[in-house]
Design a protein around this motif. Structure first.
Motif, PDB file in Angstrom:
ATOM      1  N   PHE A  30       0.821  -1.208   0.000  1.00  0.00           N
ATOM      2  CA  PHE A  30       0.000   0.000   0.000  1.00  0.00           C
ATOM      3  C   PHE A  30       0.859   1.264   0.000  1.00  0.00           C
ATOM      4  O   PHE A  30       0.551   2.244  -0.689  1.00  0.00           O
ATOM      5  CB  PHE A  30      -0.928  -0.008   1.226  1.00  0.00           C
ATOM      6  CG  PHE A  30      -1.830   1.185   1.322  1.00  0.00           C
ATOM      7  CD1 PHE A  30      -3.001   1.251   0.571  1.00  0.00           C
ATOM      8  CD2 PHE A  30      -1.520   2.235   2.168  1.00  0.00           C
ATOM      9  CE1 PHE A  30      -3.842   2.361   0.666  1.00  0.00           C
ATOM     10  CE2 PHE A  30      -2.349   3.340   2.263  1.00  0.00           C
ATOM     11  CZ  PHE A  30      -3.509   3.407   1.515  1.00  0.00           C
ATOM     12  N   PHE A  31       1.941   1.270   0.779  1.00  0.00           N
ATOM     13  CA  PHE A  31       2.797   2.452   0.911  1.00  0.00           C
ATOM     14  C   PHE A  31       3.964   2.466  -0.079  1.00  0.00           C
ATOM     15  O   PHE A  31       4.885   3.266   0.059  1.00  0.00           O
ATOM     16  CB  PHE A  31       3.343   2.543   2.339  1.00  0.00           C
ATOM     17  CG  PHE A  31       2.320   2.899   3.377  1.00  0.00           C
ATOM     18  CD1 PHE A  31       1.680   4.123   3.361  1.00  0.00           C
ATOM     19  CD2 PHE A  31       1.998   1.988   4.370  1.00  0.00           C
ATOM     20  CE1 PHE A  31       0.738   4.455   4.328  1.00  0.00           C
ATOM     21  CE2 PHE A  31       1.062   2.314   5.350  1.00  0.00           C
ATOM     22  CZ  PHE A  31       0.426   3.543   5.325  1.00  0.00           C
ATOM     23  N   ARG A  32       3.938   1.606  -1.076  1.00  0.00           N
ATOM     24  CA  ARG A  32       5.046   1.508  -2.026  1.00  0.00           C
ATOM     25  C   ARG A  32       5.271   2.851  -2.741  1.00  0.00           C
ATOM     26  O   ARG A  32       4.344   3.662  -2.868  1.00  0.00           O
ATOM     27  CB  ARG A  32       4.752   0.416  -3.056  1.00  0.00           C
ATOM     28  CG  ARG A  32       3.623   0.750  -4.010  1.00  0.00           C
ATOM     29  CD  ARG A  32       3.151  -0.480  -4.769  1.00  0.00           C
ATOM     30  NE  ARG A  32       2.134  -0.130  -5.772  1.00  0.00           N
ATOM     31  CZ  ARG A  32       0.865   0.108  -5.493  1.00  0.00           C
ATOM     32  NH1 ARG A  32       0.440   0.036  -4.233  1.00  0.00           N
ATOM     33  NH2 ARG A  32       0.010   0.408  -6.472  1.00  0.00           N
ATOM     34  N   ASP A  33       6.495   3.035  -3.192  1.00  0.00           N
ATOM     35  CA  ASP A  33       6.881   4.231  -3.962  1.00  0.00           C
ATOM     36  C   ASP A  33       6.631   5.532  -3.197  1.00  0.00           C
ATOM     37  O   ASP A  33       6.449   6.595  -3.798  1.00  0.00           O
ATOM     38  CB  ASP A  33       6.141   4.284  -5.305  1.00  0.00           C
ATOM     39  CG  ASP A  33       6.446   3.075  -6.181  1.00  0.00           C
ATOM     40  OD1 ASP A  33       7.593   2.590  -6.142  1.00  0.00           O
ATOM     41  OD2 ASP A  33       5.542   2.599  -6.900  1.00  0.00           O
ATOM     42  N   SER A  34       6.640   5.458  -1.882  1.00  0.00           N
ATOM     43  CA  SER A  34       6.382   6.643  -1.064  1.00  0.00           C
ATOM     44  C   SER A  34       7.649   7.261  -0.506  1.00  0.00           C
ATOM     45  O   SER A  34       7.603   8.317   0.123  1.00  0.00           O
ATOM     46  CB  SER A  34       5.453   6.275   0.103  1.00  0.00           C
ATOM     47  OG  SER A  34       6.060   5.262   0.893  1.00  0.00           O
ATOM     48  N   ASP A  35       8.794   6.589  -0.695  1.00  0.00           N
ATOM     49  CA  ASP A  35      10.072   7.046  -0.154  1.00  0.00           C
ATOM     50  C   ASP A  35      10.052   7.056   1.375  1.00  0.00           C
ATOM     51  O   ASP A  35      10.743   7.858   2.014  1.00  0.00           O
ATOM     52  CB  ASP A  35      10.418   8.436  -0.693  1.00  0.00           C
ATOM     53  CG  ASP A  35      11.921   8.728  -0.640  1.00  0.00           C
ATOM     54  OD1 ASP A  35      12.714   7.785  -0.775  1.00  0.00           O
ATOM     55  OD2 ASP A  35      12.293   9.905  -0.467  1.00  0.00           O
TER      56      ASP A  35
ATOM     57  N   TYR B  99      11.522   1.847  -0.781  1.00  0.00           N
ATOM     58  CA  TYR B  99      11.586   2.352   0.581  1.00  0.00           C
ATOM     59  C   TYR B  99      13.023   2.727   0.936  1.00  0.00           C
ATOM     60  O   TYR B  99      13.979   2.204   0.356  1.00  0.00           O
ATOM     61  CB  TYR B  99      11.097   1.284   1.569  1.00  0.00           C
ATOM     62  CG  TYR B  99       9.610   1.047   1.534  1.00  0.00           C
ATOM     63  CD1 TYR B  99       8.737   1.931   2.144  1.00  0.00           C
ATOM     64  CD2 TYR B  99       9.080  -0.069   0.892  1.00  0.00           C
ATOM     65  CE1 TYR B  99       7.360   1.714   2.117  1.00  0.00           C
ATOM     66  CE2 TYR B  99       7.715  -0.292   0.856  1.00  0.00           C
ATOM     67  CZ  TYR B  99       6.859   0.606   1.473  1.00  0.00           C
ATOM     68  OH  TYR B  99       5.506   0.387   1.435  1.00  0.00           O
ATOM     69  N   ARG B 100      13.158   3.626   1.898  1.00  0.00           N
ATOM     70  CA  ARG B 100      14.466   4.005   2.429  1.00  0.00           C
ATOM     71  C   ARG B 100      14.732   3.105   3.642  1.00  0.00           C
ATOM     72  O   ARG B 100      14.291   3.408   4.752  1.00  0.00           O
ATOM     73  CB  ARG B 100      14.486   5.479   2.827  1.00  0.00           C
ATOM     74  CG  ARG B 100      14.268   6.434   1.653  1.00  0.00           C
ATOM     75  CD  ARG B 100      13.945   7.846   2.120  1.00  0.00           C
ATOM     76  NE  ARG B 100      14.969   8.390   2.998  1.00  0.00           N
ATOM     77  CZ  ARG B 100      16.059   9.019   2.568  1.00  0.00           C
ATOM     78  NH1 ARG B 100      16.258   9.207   1.271  1.00  0.00           N
ATOM     79  NH2 ARG B 100      16.944   9.492   3.423  1.00  0.00           N
TER      80      ARG B 100
ATOM     81  N   PHE C 109       7.226   3.799   8.309  1.00  0.00           N
ATOM     82  CA  PHE C 109       6.378   2.920   9.099  1.00  0.00           C
ATOM     83  C   PHE C 109       7.247   1.985   9.929  1.00  0.00           C
ATOM     84  O   PHE C 109       8.400   1.728   9.613  1.00  0.00           O
ATOM     85  CB  PHE C 109       5.347   2.170   8.248  1.00  0.00           C
ATOM     86  CG  PHE C 109       5.886   1.148   7.286  1.00  0.00           C
ATOM     87  CD1 PHE C 109       6.440  -0.041   7.733  1.00  0.00           C
ATOM     88  CD2 PHE C 109       5.784   1.351   5.912  1.00  0.00           C
ATOM     89  CE1 PHE C 109       6.891  -1.001   6.844  1.00  0.00           C
ATOM     90  CE2 PHE C 109       6.237   0.396   5.018  1.00  0.00           C
ATOM     91  CZ  PHE C 109       6.796  -0.782   5.488  1.00  0.00           C
ATOM     92  N   ILE C 110       6.663   1.542  11.025  1.00  0.00           N
ATOM     93  CA  ILE C 110       7.416   0.726  11.965  1.00  0.00           C
ATOM     94  C   ILE C 110       6.492  -0.320  12.575  1.00  0.00           C
ATOM     95  O   ILE C 110       5.290  -0.078  12.769  1.00  0.00           O
ATOM     96  CB  ILE C 110       8.051   1.608  13.070  1.00  0.00           C
ATOM     97  CG1 ILE C 110       9.067   0.821  13.893  1.00  0.00           C
ATOM     98  CG2 ILE C 110       6.992   2.252  13.950  1.00  0.00           C
ATOM     99  CD1 ILE C 110       9.973   1.701  14.741  1.00  0.00           C
TER     100      ILE C 110
END
Length: 218
Positions: free
Chosen positions: A61-66, A89-90, A118-119
């Motif tokens: 879902f959070f892909r390509d968000s850096d 992701y970083r 995210f964690i």
């Protein structure tokens, strides 16, 4: 021969997991609730917090968000790192037992620059659904707001691992619920702040499961 097999394994396992993540996530009928809780915090860094076993759908879902992600230095952490990097992701490597202090300091530095991430606060080895102090320290020193997330899946495979990793089956319905922003009180002990966050994630998880069961988002 052993080194050759090791290199092949470190390549093929993340590739297969990445492909399955794409297939199962794209074919999952995902409903998202409470996204406005994050949208109203876009002027500051955000730490999205959810339980380790619910990682599968949020990773897609959070892909390509850096976004920033903390990944352990273990073998499983290496697999996860290779998958997450394919989603841009970083990734910062470290855990509570190996390289943890350096990783937290680097995360704090990046959060202060304005990056979000995210964690999974019960990772990388558990105990399950128990918040560790790391995210409390991150929030205090980095100044980020925490958004708890719950993830519920109807048809799934639950891996027999410490975190009970949930793998959605293609075609299933799933719900992702964003909870209200959490600002942990600095005048409380770390243990109390961890308990507050734990309750917030559990509330978001309960909301996701209730919506999936009843279809009601309110």
């Amino acid at each position: 021969m052993r080194n050759l097999w090791k290199r092949f394994r470190f390549w093929i396992i993340p590739v297969l997991a990445y492909i399955f993540n794409i297939i199962s996530s794209r074919w999952t009928r995902l409903d998202v609730y409470g996204r406005e809780n994050a949208e109203k915090c876009t002027d500051q860094s955000i730490l999205f917090a959810f339980w380790h076993g619910k990682l599968w759908l949020p990773a897609y879902f959070f892909r390509d968000s850096d976004y920033l992600v903390l990944s352990s230095l273990s073998r499983d952490g290496e697999y996860m790192t290779r998958i997450l990097k394919r989603y841009h992701y970083r990734v910062i490597r470290g855990s509570s037992s190996r390289g943890g202090s350096r990783a937290l300091l680097k995360l704090i530095k990046e959060i202060k620059k304005g990056y979000s991430g995210f964690i999974t606060p019960d990772g990388p080895t558990g105990p399950i659904h128990k918040v560790k102090p790391g995210i409390v320290y991150l929030q205090e020193k980095g100044g980020a707001v925490i958004i708890p997330i719950g993830v519920a899946v109807r048809w799934k495979i639950t891996v027999n691992s410490w975190d009970r990793l949930v793998l959605p089956l293609p075609g299933t319905r799933a719900v992702m619920a964003f909870g209200a922003p959490v600002y942990l009180p600095e005048d409380e002990t770390i243990e109390k702040r961890a308990e507050i966050l734990e309750d917030s994630i559990n509330l978001a998880q309960e909301k996701a499961e209730r919506i999936l069961k009843t279809g009601a988002g309110d």
